[in-house]
Every structure is written in C-alpha cells, then in structure tokens.
Design a protein around this motif. Structure first.
Motif, PDB file in Angstrom:
ATOM      1  N   GLY A  15      32.827   2.434 -45.281  1.00  0.00           N
ATOM      2  CA  GLY A  15      31.614   1.634 -45.309  1.00  0.00           C
ATOM      3  C   GLY A  15      31.840   0.244 -45.876  1.00  0.00           C
ATOM      4  N   ALA A  16      30.842  -0.600 -45.714  1.00  0.00           N
ATOM      5  CA  ALA A  16      30.848  -1.938 -46.316  1.00  0.00           C
ATOM      6  C   ALA A  16      30.258  -1.806 -47.713  1.00  0.00           C
ATOM      7  CB  ALA A  16      30.031  -2.905 -45.458  1.00  0.00           C
ATOM      8  N   PHE A  17      31.111  -1.479 -48.682  1.00  0.00           N
ATOM      9  CA  PHE A  17      30.655  -1.201 -50.035  1.00  0.00           C
ATOM     10  C   PHE A  17      30.789  -2.447 -50.908  1.00  0.00           C
ATOM     11  CE2 PHE A  17      32.661   3.153 -49.026  1.00  0.00           C
ATOM     12  CZ  PHE A  17      31.507   3.580 -48.399  1.00  0.00           C
ATOM     13  N   PRO A  18      29.827  -2.683 -51.823  1.00  0.00           N
ATOM     14  CA  PRO A  18      29.942  -3.827 -52.721  1.00  0.00           C
ATOM     15  C   PRO A  18      31.058  -3.665 -53.742  1.00  0.00           C
ATOM     16  CG  PRO A  18      28.064  -2.473 -53.315  1.00  0.00           C
ATOM     17  CD  PRO A  18      28.581  -1.926 -52.019  1.00  0.00           C
ATOM     18  N   ALA A  19      31.462  -2.411 -53.993  1.00  0.00           N
ATOM     19  CA  ALA A  19      32.544  -2.132 -54.943  1.00  0.00           C
ATOM     20  C   ALA A  19      33.102  -0.750 -54.635  1.00  0.00           C
ATOM     21  CB  ALA A  19      32.030  -2.199 -56.378  1.00  0.00           C
ATOM     22  N   HIS A  20      34.299  -0.487 -55.145  1.00  0.00           N
ATOM     23  CA  HIS A  20      34.928   0.817 -55.015  1.00  0.00           C
ATOM     24  C   HIS A  20      35.213   1.372 -56.407  1.00  0.00           C
ATOM     25  CE1 HIS A  20      35.562  -0.728 -50.960  1.00  0.00           C
ATOM     26  NE2 HIS A  20      35.831   0.507 -50.567  1.00  0.00           N
ATOM     27  N   ASP A  21      34.978   2.648 -56.588  1.00  0.00           N
ATOM     28  CA  ASP A  21      35.234   3.299 -57.873  1.00  0.00           C
ATOM     29  C   ASP A  21      35.659   4.740 -57.603  1.00  0.00           C
ATOM     30  OD1 ASP A  21      35.320   4.334 -60.411  1.00  0.00           O
ATOM     31  OD2 ASP A  21      33.394   3.505 -61.057  1.00  0.00           O
ATOM     32  N   SER A  58      31.511   4.286 -38.211  1.00  0.00           N
ATOM     33  CA  SER A  58      30.259   3.547 -38.098  1.00  0.00           C
ATOM     34  C   SER A  58      30.534   2.233 -37.382  1.00  0.00           C
ATOM     35  CB  SER A  58      29.665   3.269 -39.476  1.00  0.00           C
ATOM     36  OG  SER A  58      28.527   2.434 -39.387  1.00  0.00           O
ATOM     37  N   LEU A  59      29.636   1.853 -36.503  1.00  0.00           N
ATOM     38  CA  LEU A  59      29.679   0.518 -35.918  1.00  0.00           C
ATOM     39  C   LEU A  59      28.872  -0.390 -36.828  1.00  0.00           C
ATOM     40  CD1 LEU A  59      29.147   1.324 -32.126  1.00  0.00           C
ATOM     41  CD2 LEU A  59      31.277   0.650 -33.262  1.00  0.00           C
ATOM     42  N   ASP A  60      29.547  -0.990 -37.796  1.00  0.00           N
ATOM     43  CA  ASP A  60      28.844  -1.696 -38.861  1.00  0.00           C
ATOM     44  C   ASP A  60      28.687  -3.174 -38.531  1.00  0.00           C
ATOM     45  OD1 ASP A  60      27.784  -2.582 -41.260  1.00  0.00           O
ATOM     46  OD2 ASP A  60      28.936  -1.120 -42.413  1.00  0.00           O
ATOM     47  N   PRO A  61      27.459  -3.643 -38.269  1.00  0.00           N
ATOM     48  CA  PRO A  61      27.251  -5.074 -38.020  1.00  0.00           C
ATOM     49  C   PRO A  61      27.709  -5.953 -39.175  1.00  0.00           C
ATOM     50  CG  PRO A  61      25.298  -3.827 -37.427  1.00  0.00           C
ATOM     51  CD  PRO A  61      26.220  -2.883 -38.147  1.00  0.00           C
ATOM     52  N   ARG A  88      23.153  -1.493 -41.500  1.00  0.00           N
ATOM     53  CA  ARG A  88      23.902  -0.227 -41.475  1.00  0.00           C
ATOM     54  C   ARG A  88      23.434   0.674 -40.324  1.00  0.00           C
ATOM     55  NH1 ARG A  88      26.045  -3.396 -44.271  1.00  0.00           N
ATOM     56  NH2 ARG A  88      26.183  -3.341 -46.534  1.00  0.00           N
ATOM     57  N   VAL A  89      22.597   0.138 -39.454  1.00  0.00           N
ATOM     58  CA  VAL A  89      22.010   0.957 -38.392  1.00  0.00           C
ATOM     59  C   VAL A  89      23.086   1.499 -37.445  1.00  0.00           C
ATOM     60  CG1 VAL A  89      21.571  -0.970 -36.811  1.00  0.00           C
ATOM     61  CG2 VAL A  89      20.072   1.041 -36.776  1.00  0.00           C
ATOM     62  N   GLY A  90      24.256   0.874 -37.427  1.00  0.00           N
ATOM     63  CA  GLY A  90      25.337   1.366 -36.576  1.00  0.00           C
ATOM     64  C   GLY A  90      25.882   2.713 -36.988  1.00  0.00           C
ATOM     65  N   TRP A  91      25.512   3.182 -38.183  1.00  0.00           N
ATOM     66  CA  TRP A  91      25.959   4.510 -38.619  1.00  0.00           C
ATOM     67  C   TRP A  91      25.065   5.618 -38.057  1.00  0.00           C
ATOM     68  CZ3 TRP A  91      24.517   7.667 -43.338  1.00  0.00           C
ATOM     69  CH2 TRP A  91      25.389   8.753 -43.511  1.00  0.00           C
ATOM     70  N   SER A  93      25.999   9.631 -37.519  1.00  0.00           N
ATOM     71  CA  SER A  93      25.490  10.603 -38.486  1.00  0.00           C
ATOM     72  C   SER A  93      24.617  11.651 -37.805  1.00  0.00           C
ATOM     73  CB  SER A  93      24.716   9.897 -39.602  1.00  0.00           C
ATOM     74  OG  SER A  93      23.665   9.103 -39.088  1.00  0.00           O
ATOM     75  N   VAL A  94      23.868  11.251 -36.776  1.00  0.00           N
ATOM     76  CA  VAL A  94      23.062  12.230 -36.037  1.00  0.00           C
ATOM     77  C   VAL A  94      23.970  13.201 -35.292  1.00  0.00           C
ATOM     78  CG1 VAL A  94      21.416  12.532 -34.150  1.00  0.00           C
ATOM     79  CG2 VAL A  94      21.054  10.726 -35.844  1.00  0.00           C
ATOM     80  N   TRP A  95      24.982  12.677 -34.633  1.00  0.00           N
ATOM     81  CA  TRP A  95      25.917  13.525 -33.875  1.00  0.00           C
ATOM     82  C   TRP A  95      26.602  14.538 -34.787  1.00  0.00           C
ATOM     83  CZ3 TRP A  95      31.397  13.300 -34.436  1.00  0.00           C
ATOM     84  CH2 TRP A  95      32.108  14.094 -33.533  1.00  0.00           C
ATOM     85  N   ARG A  96      27.135  14.063 -35.937  1.00  0.00           N
ATOM     86  CA  ARG A  96      27.833  14.984 -36.841  1.00  0.00           C
ATOM     87  C   ARG A  96      26.848  15.875 -37.580  1.00  0.00           C
ATOM     88  NH1 ARG A  96      30.953  18.608 -37.690  1.00  0.00           N
ATOM     89  NH2 ARG A  96      32.400  18.614 -39.447  1.00  0.00           N
TER      90      ARG A  96
END
Length: 441
Positions: free
Chosen positions: A45-51, A69-72, A117-120, A124-127
C-alpha cells in the motif's frame, strides 16, 4: 467454537502511523470475546510510514491475506514528480502547489471517488468472496478511511449475505480536509450518494466519538436511535504498561508525537511559549516534535524565535514514541479547525493519557476531546487563539516541575474504560448484534 469475522483494512502492519492502530488492536483482542479474525489487506500500500515492530501484535491464530491494488496514489506521485512517501494525502492547508500538482489533485478529487485507494476495491471484493466461500465467516467488518474500503464491504454483503459492520475512524464527506479538495458538483453528489448507500446498507455503523455518532446517525435515515454505536479508540496496556513515569529532569519538555500538519499548526501555543521565554519564566524549556513536521510549522517556530530550543525527531517505532511521551513535562495535542472538529478523538489522546503525563491541547474547548481530558483529569484543551490561557497553564506546570514536584496526568483508574481491550469488547457486542436472528437487513 468462536465466531469468525472478516476484517478489511487498507492499513495493517507493516504499515505504521495512527491509521493502523485501531484495526490492529481489534485483531489482537477480538479472540478474547469469542471472535476469530481473518484480515484482508493490501499487499503493497501507499503508507505514510512503515513500522514492522507492530506485527508482534498480530496473534499467531489470525490469518492475514494480502492482495494487489491499482493505487492511483502511485500515478499521482509520478505525475507530480515525487516519491510515494512525499505525497500528502490529507490537508494541503498552507502549502503551495505547482500547476501540475493542481491538475493531479483535481483528477484525484473527481475521478477517484471516494478516495485514492478505490483501486483496491475490486481486488478486496474478489479475495473476500473467496475467503467467505472457504470458511465459516459470520460477519464482515470494514474500517475507514480510506472509505472506499466500505464499498468492498457493501459488495461482499450483497454477494454473500454475510452481515457487515462499517467502522468510521473519521467522517467521510465531513473529514477535516474535505473542503480543500477541488470537487466538481457532480463529484460532490456522487460522493455523498456513496456515503448514504454505505450508511443505509451496513447492518451496523460504528465510530469513535459521540459527536460523530450523531453526525452519521442523521445520514442513516433509520428510525433506530442506536443506529450508530460509539466504539472509542484507546490505549493498549501492553504498550503502556504500568510503571514509574520519569519526566526529564534536565529540561521541561513540551512534546508532540505524530504528524504535525499545517492544519494542526498550534500557532497560539508558539505565541504563548515565546511570551514565557521573553519573560524568563521557562529558562529550561525544550520543544520536542516526534514524527512528520510540516514546513509551515517549522516556519512558525522560526518566526517566534523558538527553533533554537526545538528538537525535531523523525518517525520512530511505536515503543520509542511511547518513551518520548513518558519523558514529557506536557504532551501537546492539536485539533485542527474544521466544521466537525468537536468530534475529533484521535488514538493519540488515549496514549498520551496512558503515558501518565498531563496534556495541553488546542482545539474546541466544548468538544469530545476536551470532555475526555476533564473526565480523566488528564489535562486541558484551550481555544486555538487562547495564548494567554495556554501561557498560564504552561507556567503553572513548569513551576511545579522546577520545584521537583511535576504534576501527574490521568490516573489508571480513570483510564480503565479506555483500554483497547474494553473498546474491542464493545465492537464484539456490535458484531454479535448483527448476527442475531431477529435483526433485519
């Protein structure tokens, strides 16, 4: 046998930052209340930070499934010539945009609804449909923002018949930066229609504060007075275990932990601190900002002549952030000004209180956050322009610290209802409610 909940959250470890905590703690504590969680999240994902340290909170029995995800957001970052981590997905207050950035922001506000995030959603529906078919899923829980996650919940409920709960960490069309986005009228109408659809179709809706409960309840158009349930954020005793709290002795530290956006720039506090410094009232003052600090905040500190006593610490893992909280003389909370600010109850305020140090805040004095501080005797919230009140409050705490009698924060007893486990029990009750035989669609 425990019931099983399929929890959809875009933000989940290795994502860091505040957006991940609520879903993570639900997953950690739901098994205590008869619910076994299966997590569905994004792969990259396009995360603001990783932890990555947060993964320790995920129970071994919890299964975590990740999809593409097809993330715009990725395309937006490339269009404006930035890396993923440099793109701000929230408020743009006080920031200057290039022409290309304005074009990209217009595209994002009008073509990617309800959010970037609508590209996810299709993934997510399929899985999610596969996971429901593979096992006994009793309920679906989606948490947003991103509120596009709720569209996946609505689709899964329609496709599988499994009851769905929509959890709102923030409002949708009333979120703090919504009015800054360059929506067209048709985009505003479509976004509002999507929001109404989610609120009407979800078997239950939860949110984090009484004010936002009332806001969302008005939009559900349901006769049920309990159509929206408050499940607050909270603190985890495993993260802030009881122990001696030792504020710094070499300096009186006013500490902010987390992202300090331009919209949250506490200019009234900076004026108060400058006044106290000029009066010689706080000779051992240190300002510490832990996390992302907007350039406008740095400029405001420079304008008040406070940069020389300010330490800026980049994003740190959660356990280190807690250590900084416990060293503080005062913990700084800033609630930005927007129409629904009275309902802003971030997860940070609970962790501040649990750290055992008093809180000084700026925001709506009659809002839900101010009420929590009064109820727990953990601090005080001042109006954003009340520099005089802030100065008096800070001076009082500084003098107590200088006399080696630092003021304490909220008591453990007052905070007991706000444990993450207690709030997760509330969510478990909501999940059980949507599974009851007498609850209609």
């Amino acid at each position: 046998m425990p019931r099983r909940v399929l929890l959809l959250s875009y933000y989940f470890p290795p994502a860091g930052g505040p957006g991940v905590q609520r879903a993570l703690k639900f997953v950690k504590y739901l098994p205590e209340f008869g619910w076994a969680p299966t997590v569905l999240t994004v792969r990259e994902g396009a995360f603001p930070a990783h932890d990555r340290s947060l993964a320790a909170d995920v129970p071994a029995a919890a299964s975590v499934h990740r999809t593409p995800s097809l993330d715009p957001h990725w395309f937006y970052a490339r269009l404006v010539g930035r890396s993923d981590d440099e793109v701000d997905v929230g408020s743009m207050e006080g920031q200057q945009e290039t022409g290309m950035e304005r074009v990209a922001r217009w595209i994002r506000a009008n073509l990617f609804l309800p959010d970037a995030r609508v590209g996810w959603v299709p993934f997510s529906v399929w899985r999610g449909r596969q996971l429901v078919a593979e096992g006994d899923v009793d309920a679906i829980l989606t948490t947003g923002p991103p509120h596009s996650t709720h569209l996946a919940g609505a689709a899964l409920q329609a496709l599988t018949g499994v009851p769905w709960v929509a959890d709102f960490r923030d409002p949708w069309t009333d979120i703090n930066y919504y009015d800054e986005l360059p929506h067209t009228q048709w985009a505003l109408r479509l976004d509002a229609a999507l929001e109404r659809m989610v609120l009407r179709q979800a078997r239950a809706v939860t949110t984090v504060s009484p004010t936002w409960r009332d806001l969302l309840a008005q939009k559900t158009e349901r006769s049920d007075p309990d159509a929206v349930t408050v499940v607050q954020n909270g603190f985890d005793v495993d993260d802030l275990s009881p122990g001696a709290v030792a504020p710094s002795t070499d300096a009186f530290e006013v500490t902010h932990v987390g992202s300090l956006y331009a919209s949250r720039n506490p200019t009234g506090l900076w004026r108060a601190l400058r006044r106290l410094r000029d009066e010689g009232a706080v000779p051992a003052l240190r300002i510490r900002l832990v996390g992302t600090v907007d350039p406008n905040v740095r400029r405001a500190l420079q304008a008040e002549g406070l940069m020389g006593m300010t330490e800026i610490v980049p994003y740190v893992p959660h356990d280190e952030a807690v250590a900084y909280m416990r060293r503080a003389g005062l913990l700084l909370l800033s609630v930005e000004s927007f129409p629904q600010a009275e309902g802003m109850m971030t997860g940070k305020i609970y962790e501040y209180l649990a750290a055992g140090r008093p809180v000084v805040g700026m925001g709506p004095p009659d809002g839900d956050a101010a009420a929590l501080l009064r109820r727990t005797e953990g601090g005080r919230l001042f109006g954003r322009d009340d520099a005089s009140g802030l100065a008096r409050y800070i001076r009082d705490h500084y003098e107590a610290w200088a006399a080696d009698m630092p003021r304490r924060g909220a008591s453990a007893e007052a905070l007991d209802p706000y444990r993450r486990s207690a709030q997760t029990e509330q969510m478990a009750t909501v999940l059980s409610g949507v599974c009851s035989d007498d609850l209609g669609p």
